[in-house]
Design a protein around this motif. Structure first.
Motif, PDB file in Angstrom:
ATOM      1  N   THR A  78      10.711   1.064  11.762  1.00 22.69           N
ATOM      2  CA  THR A  78      10.577   2.466  11.322  1.00 22.69           C
ATOM      3  C   THR A  78       9.487   2.565  10.295  1.00 22.69           C
ATOM      4  OG1 THR A  78      12.344   2.281   9.899  1.00 22.69           O
ATOM      5  CG2 THR A  78      12.938   2.714  12.011  1.00 22.69           C
ATOM      6  N   SER A  79       9.027   3.802   9.990  1.00 26.04           N
ATOM      7  CA  SER A  79       8.214   4.093   8.831  1.00 26.04           C
ATOM      8  C   SER A  79       8.200   5.518   8.450  1.00 26.04           C
ATOM      9  CB  SER A  79       6.593   3.834   9.235  1.00 26.04           C
ATOM     10  OG  SER A  79       6.276   4.891  10.335  1.00 26.04           O
ATOM     11  N   LYS A  80       8.193   5.606   7.211  1.00 26.33           N
ATOM     12  CA  LYS A  80       8.331   7.137   6.571  1.00 26.33           C
ATOM     13  C   LYS A  80       7.087   7.114   5.633  1.00 26.33           C
ATOM     14  CE  LYS A  80      13.318   7.548   6.811  1.00 26.33           C
ATOM     15  NZ  LYS A  80      13.116   8.514   7.893  1.00 26.33           N
ATOM     16  N   ALA A  81       6.904   8.210   5.229  1.00 25.01           N
ATOM     17  CA  ALA A  81       5.592   8.448   4.386  1.00 25.01           C
ATOM     18  C   ALA A  81       5.883   8.333   3.039  1.00 25.01           C
ATOM     19  CB  ALA A  81       5.140  10.140   4.532  1.00 25.01           C
ATOM     20  N   ALA A  82       4.949   7.612   2.419  1.00 25.10           N
ATOM     21  CA  ALA A  82       5.169   7.509   0.705  1.00 25.10           C
ATOM     22  C   ALA A  82       5.330   8.746  -0.089  1.00 25.10           C
ATOM     23  CB  ALA A  82       4.127   6.459   0.198  1.00 25.10           C
ATOM     24  N   ASN A  83       4.359   9.596   0.470  1.00 20.65           N
ATOM     25  CA  ASN A  83       4.332  10.972   0.016  1.00 20.65           C
ATOM     26  C   ASN A  83       4.114  11.849   0.891  1.00 20.65           C
ATOM     27  OD1 ASN A  83       3.824  13.380  -1.373  1.00 20.65           O
ATOM     28  ND2 ASN A  83       1.805  12.789  -2.214  1.00 20.65           N
ATOM     29  N   PRO A  84       5.129  12.607   1.529  1.00 20.88           N
ATOM     30  CA  PRO A  84       5.125  13.339   2.686  1.00 20.88           C
ATOM     31  C   PRO A  84       4.294  14.556   2.569  1.00 20.88           C
ATOM     32  CG  PRO A  84       7.432  12.810   1.947  1.00 20.88           C
ATOM     33  CD  PRO A  84       6.424  12.389   0.933  1.00 20.88           C
ATOM     34  N   GLU A  85       4.026  15.097   1.340  1.00 23.76           N
ATOM     35  CA  GLU A  85       2.866  16.059   1.097  1.00 23.76           C
ATOM     36  C   GLU A  85       1.582  15.993   1.416  1.00 23.76           C
ATOM     37  OE1 GLU A  85       4.324  19.006   0.699  1.00 23.76           O
ATOM     38  OE2 GLU A  85       6.260  17.965   0.767  1.00 23.76           O
TER      39      GLU A  85
ATOM     40  N   LEU B 236       2.447   4.381   3.627  1.00 27.13           N
ATOM     41  CA  LEU B 236       3.728   4.457   4.258  1.00 27.13           C
ATOM     42  C   LEU B 236       4.861   3.231   3.727  1.00 27.13           C
ATOM     43  CD1 LEU B 236       2.075   3.867   7.868  1.00 27.13           C
ATOM     44  CD2 LEU B 236       3.054   5.929   6.830  1.00 27.13           C
ATOM     45  N   LYS B 237       6.074   3.750   4.055  1.00 26.26           N
ATOM     46  CA  LYS B 237       7.159   2.566   3.764  1.00 26.26           C
ATOM     47  C   LYS B 237       7.761   2.192   5.158  1.00 26.26           C
ATOM     48  CE  LYS B 237       8.618   4.937  -0.472  1.00 26.26           C
ATOM     49  NZ  LYS B 237       9.501   5.745  -1.183  1.00 26.26           N
ATOM     50  N   VAL B 238       7.739   0.923   5.351  1.00 25.60           N
ATOM     51  CA  VAL B 238       7.986   0.249   6.404  1.00 25.60           C
ATOM     52  C   VAL B 238       9.233  -0.705   6.457  1.00 25.60           C
ATOM     53  CG1 VAL B 238       7.026  -0.950   8.777  1.00 25.60           C
ATOM     54  CG2 VAL B 238       5.605   0.555   6.961  1.00 25.60           C
TER      55      VAL B 238
ATOM     56  N   GLU C 185       7.064   9.804  10.472  1.00 25.33           N
ATOM     57  CA  GLU C 185       8.605   9.591  11.020  1.00 25.33           C
ATOM     58  C   GLU C 185       8.395   9.069  12.270  1.00 25.33           C
ATOM     59  OE1 GLU C 185      11.389  10.710   9.735  1.00 25.33           O
ATOM     60  OE2 GLU C 185      10.654  11.559   8.157  1.00 25.33           O
ATOM     61  N   PHE C 186       8.303   7.598  12.258  1.00 21.89           N
ATOM     62  CA  PHE C 186       8.001   6.771  13.162  1.00 21.89           C
ATOM     63  C   PHE C 186       9.160   5.907  13.477  1.00 21.89           C
ATOM     64  CE2 PHE C 186       6.677   2.685  14.869  1.00 21.89           C
ATOM     65  CZ  PHE C 186       5.914   3.018  15.927  1.00 21.89           C
ATOM     66  N   SER C 187       9.727   5.621  14.805  1.00 28.31           N
ATOM     67  CA  SER C 187      10.468   4.623  15.198  1.00 28.31           C
ATOM     68  C   SER C 187      10.433   4.060  16.403  1.00 28.31           C
ATOM     69  CB  SER C 187      11.972   5.053  15.140  1.00 28.31           C
ATOM     70  OG  SER C 187      13.069   4.289  15.460  1.00 28.31           O
TER      71      SER C 187
END
Length: 621
Positions: free
Chosen positions: A85-92, A127-129, A102-104
């Motif tokens: 999974t990964s998420k944005a370090a800074n969604p903005e 990204l935060k993985v 928003e990956f999985s």
């Protein structure tokens, strides 16, 4: 503390002789806190019962984390059930990694190119993985291997097992799995890069043509370089044809027309960088206004700037500035891609994915092997090759390659392969290795212009005599009929007469029939254009076009269809049958027919398909 740890681990009073497998079934009858009191030692930092128990549990957790069999089970479980999974370090923040905000995807199924994208996004702090597994699945599996009862000791061991998994085992196994995924992704990417590089280097040369190289630019103008059919620079210039000023465009036309007429230019190579679309439109319009038959091709200029600023380019063209050297390189890479591209670091050629993220040593090894194999399979003209090209020939080092060029400049053209033995530091052993790959055109011995090794010259002469020809027939390419003659006489009989094996006879006969042949000549030529130029805004869904495959990657291929932006053919749109990788169906420089699926002008993205009713491949490399 170690004794207390053993007590908890065994689940029984001290001194009770039990094996590790027995402790799981025991019910401890003694209060664990009372036992813990015996291990309080202020001097050692164990001041309370809680300290004693905590210390013992830490030892248990470390002991469990060292269990290789357990790690193996957990790794298999995480690989099977885990999700990358990964998420944005800074969604903005808008970045190129938006698709991964928003990956999985299951760990066991994730594609290599996505692994590399996640790695790069993580390195760049975009990204935060992480790997995510079902809640408590890892803790439960760890505890099951060590706890089989509900005793006080069993509860402590369970807690220690859960702590061991969360704090010690999972972070370590996660790193291992991700490292393995990255290593596999890198290896796969290197294989794709190597395959693409081979196709690019083996692209058929456009021989016998005077070429005009055009390096596009805005403010500083488009740099021009005319090179003859041997790659020698005849003239250079600058044309301001992309400024939008009609006066300068007309002046540019006058200059380009003059160069074409003066030197007999028949092909124009246009770099695909900044201002290439405007340059292509200019050239397409210009060739309609002149009587000469001139074609053009947009050439990848990847690596041209790297080469033009290098010491090698400075030594080769000390009289030209960097931009003019780039124009020369663009022209030459259309005339003979192999000879020109060997001067450039393969990683800078731009036919891979994430090439700068690959392990340098492994990448260099793989790509150098490809270049060397291509150069040796084509062969090299001893009298025209640069030292860069010569250095890839088996048995010739970079130093010896420079010595060959120095000998040539001092003594004139080579007339015999044996002259190589006079080159400094090129001994008999190196000569034995390299001689068969070096060609001497128009020399004393016609066999020197073939791939026949000097050791086989006597056998070759016997074959020629046996088939009713003479060695002099090689010069006029009069041995085209030798395969038929050999077949008529009998290859086995010729082999016996020549004292060599049947396979060797076949190889020599094949080479004698086409002396100095270039295996690239048997491939379809590159797609040259002379028609109208389109812009991305001119494309409409449903349009069918002919294009050239410029790059093949894990998820598809990019095709040059005559606009500035290459179109993407997703792997699912390459062919009707299932393929694991695009390389199973397409190759770099393959000329294909495609249909436009979608055009996003704002994002400059073109979606194409090769799934057509008529034949997909026009020319297959």
């Amino acid at each position: 503390m170690r004794q207390f740890y053993l007590f908890i681990k065994k689940g029984a009073p001290l001194g009770h002789q039990l094996t590790w497998s027995h402790y799981r079934e025991l019910i401890v009858i003694k209060d664990i806190n009372e036992i813990a009191k015996e291990f309080i030692d202020v001097e050692k930092g164990v001041e309370t019962v809680e300290d004693a128990i905590a210390g013992a549990m830490d030892i248990i957790a470390e002991d469990i984390s060292d269990d290789a069999e357990l790690r193996k089970k957990l790794r298999a479980m995480i690989t099977k059930q885990g999700m990358m999974t990964s998420k944005a370090a800074n969604p903005e923040e808008e970045t190129v990694y938006n698709n991964y905000y928003e990956f999985s995807e299951p760990v066991f199924r994730i594609a290599g190119h996505r692994v590399l994208a996640l790695d790069r996004g993580e390195r760049e702090d975009k990204l935060k993985v992480s790997i995510v597994i079902p809640e408590m699945s890892g803790e439960n599996l760890t505890a099951e291997n060590y706890v089989k009862n509900n005793s006080a000791c069993g509860e402590l061991v369970k807690a220690a097992a859960e702590d061991s998994f969360k704090r010690l085992i999972f972070p370590s196994v996660e790193r291992e799995i991700r490292a393995d995924l990255t290593a596999k992704a890198c290896e796969d990417a290197i294989k794709v890069f190597a395959s693409n590089l081979r196709q690019l280097l083996m692209q058929p040369p456009v021989k016998g043509n005077v070429a005009l190289g055009l390096d596009p630019g805005y403010r500083t103008g488009c740099k021009l370089a005319v090179v003859d059919d041997t790659g020698k620079v005849l003239e250079t210039g600058v044309a301001y044809i992309t400024t939008g000023e009609q006066r300068k465009i007309e002046q540019g036309k006058v200059l380009v027309k003059k160069l074409i007429q003066k030197h007999g230019v028949s092909i124009i190579a246009i770099g695909n960088g900044t201002a290439s679309r405007e340059s292509e439109a200019f050239v397409a319009e210009l060739i309609k206004e002149i009587p000469q038959k001139v074609s053009y091709m947009v050439v990848s200029e990847a690596g041209a700037s790297v080469y033009s600023a290098s010491k090698l380019a400075a030594a080769e063209f000390p009289e030209y500035d960097v931009s003019l050297r780039s124009a020369v390189s663009i022209a030459r890479r259309l005339q003979d891609p192999l000879a020109e591209l060997v001067k450039i670091d393969p990683k800078a050629i731009g036919v891979g994915q994430y090439q700068h993220d690959m392990p340098k040593a492994r990448m260099d090894e793989a790509l150098s092997g490809v270049v060397e194999d291509c150069v040796n399979s084509v062969g090299v003209d001893l009298n025209t090759a640069s030292h860069s090209l010569l250095s890839y020939i088996a048995g010739i080092s970079a130093a010896v390659a420079k010595n060959i060029v120095a000998y040539r400049e001092e003594n004139g053209s080579f007339t015999d392969r044996k002259q190589l033995l006079k080159v400094a530091k090129l001994g008999p052993k190196a000569y034995e290795q390299c001689a068969g790959f070096l060609r001497v055109s128009g020399g004393k011995n016609p066999l020197d212009n073939t791939a026949v090794h000097p050791e086989s010259y006597e056998a070759a002469k016997k074959i020629i005599d046996e088939c009713g020809f003479s060695i002099a027939d090689l010069k006029g390419n009069k041995l085209a009929e030798i395969p038929a003659a050999a077949e008529k006489i009998g290859v086995a009989k010729i082999a016996e007469t020549a004292g060599i094996g049947v396979p060797t006879v076949k190889d020599i006969v094949k080479e004698l029939a086409k002396p100095g042949r270039d295996p690239r000549d048997e491939l379809p030529p590159p797609l040259l254009r002379s028609g109208d130029v389109m812009e991305i805004k001119d494309l409409k869904p449903g349009m069918e076009l002919v294009g050239t495959v410029r790059n093949v990657i894990d998820f598809g291929c990019f095709v040059d269809i005559g606009v500035h932006e290459d179109g993407l053919v997703h792997i699912s749109q390459i062919c009707d049958r299932y393929i694991k990788h695009p390389l199973e169906a397409v190759k770099v420089n393959e000329v294909v027919k495609v249909r436009v699926l979608d055009v996003d002008v704002k994002r400059k993205r073109i979606s194409l398909t090769m799934k057509l009713n008529d034949k997909k491949i026009l020319r297959n490399n």
